[in-house]
Write a protein that holds these residues in place. Structure first.
Motif, PDB file in Angstrom:
ATOM      1  N   UNK A 188       0.700  -1.023  -0.145  1.00 59.27           N
ATOM      2  CA  UNK A 188      -0.026  -0.081  -0.065  1.00 59.27           C
ATOM      3  C   UNK A 188       0.988   1.229   0.051  1.00 59.27           C
ATOM      4  N   UNK A 189       0.407   2.232  -0.772  1.00 59.84           N
ATOM      5  CA  UNK A 189       1.243   3.527  -0.537  1.00 59.84           C
ATOM      6  C   UNK A 189       0.139   4.805  -0.876  1.00 59.84           C
ATOM      7  N   UNK A 190       0.424   5.883  -0.024  1.00 56.93           N
ATOM      8  CA  UNK A 190      -0.522   6.853   0.026  1.00 56.93           C
ATOM      9  C   UNK A 190       0.228   8.173  -0.325  1.00 56.93           C
ATOM     10  N   UNK A 191      -0.598   8.917  -0.811  1.00 57.47           N
ATOM     11  CA  UNK A 191      -0.181  10.485  -0.895  1.00 57.47           C
ATOM     12  C   UNK A 191       1.069  10.597  -2.084  1.00 57.47           C
ATOM     13  N   UNK A 192       1.142   9.457  -2.900  1.00 59.85           N
ATOM     14  CA  UNK A 192       2.080   9.471  -3.722  1.00 59.85           C
ATOM     15  C   UNK A 192       1.753   8.409  -4.897  1.00 59.85           C
ATOM     16  N   UNK A 193       2.421   8.439  -6.222  1.00 57.86           N
ATOM     17  CA  UNK A 193       2.259   7.640  -7.240  1.00 57.86           C
ATOM     18  C   UNK A 193       3.632   6.593  -7.252  1.00 57.86           C
ATOM     19  N   UNK A 194       3.467   5.368  -7.114  1.00 61.94           N
ATOM     20  CA  UNK A 194       4.414   4.416  -7.055  1.00 61.94           C
ATOM     21  C   UNK A 194       4.984   4.296  -8.592  1.00 61.94           C
ATOM     22  N   UNK A 195       6.129   4.296  -8.777  1.00 59.66           N
ATOM     23  CA  UNK A 195       6.840   3.740  -9.950  1.00 59.66           C
ATOM     24  C   UNK A 195       8.411   3.159  -9.712  1.00 59.66           C
TER      25      UNK A 195
END
Length: 80
Positions: A28-35
């Motif tokens: 899970x990742x929040x307040x950002x866009x994973x790449x």
């Protein structure tokens, strides 16, 4: 994690990168866009938190599954 603009001018985007340990998976990742880029995991600003005035900050976070103990990460930050 906190991303802070320590400069004297506003910025219009940020990216934080790190090497995620082999076998670890971000769940899970929040307040950002994973790449990813060049073998590293990246967290790039979301549409609503990329503009940071001088001295301003924002936060993002993530959870990950790991096969061992929590890793120590080395973070690299870039603007733009």
């Amino acid at each position: 994690m906190t991303v802070k603009n320590t400069g004297s001018a506003a910025i219009s985007g940020w990216t934080v990168s790190w090497t995620q340990p082999s076998g670890d998976t971000i769940t899970s990742l929040w307040n950002a866009v994973q790449g990813s880029a060049n073998g590293q995991t990246t967290a790039k600003n979301a549409a609503y938190n990329g503009q940071l005035g001088a001295g301003a900050s924002t936060t993002f976070g993530y959870t990950a599954s790991t096969g061992g103990s929590a890793p120590t990460l080395t973070l690299t930050c870039q603007t733009g």
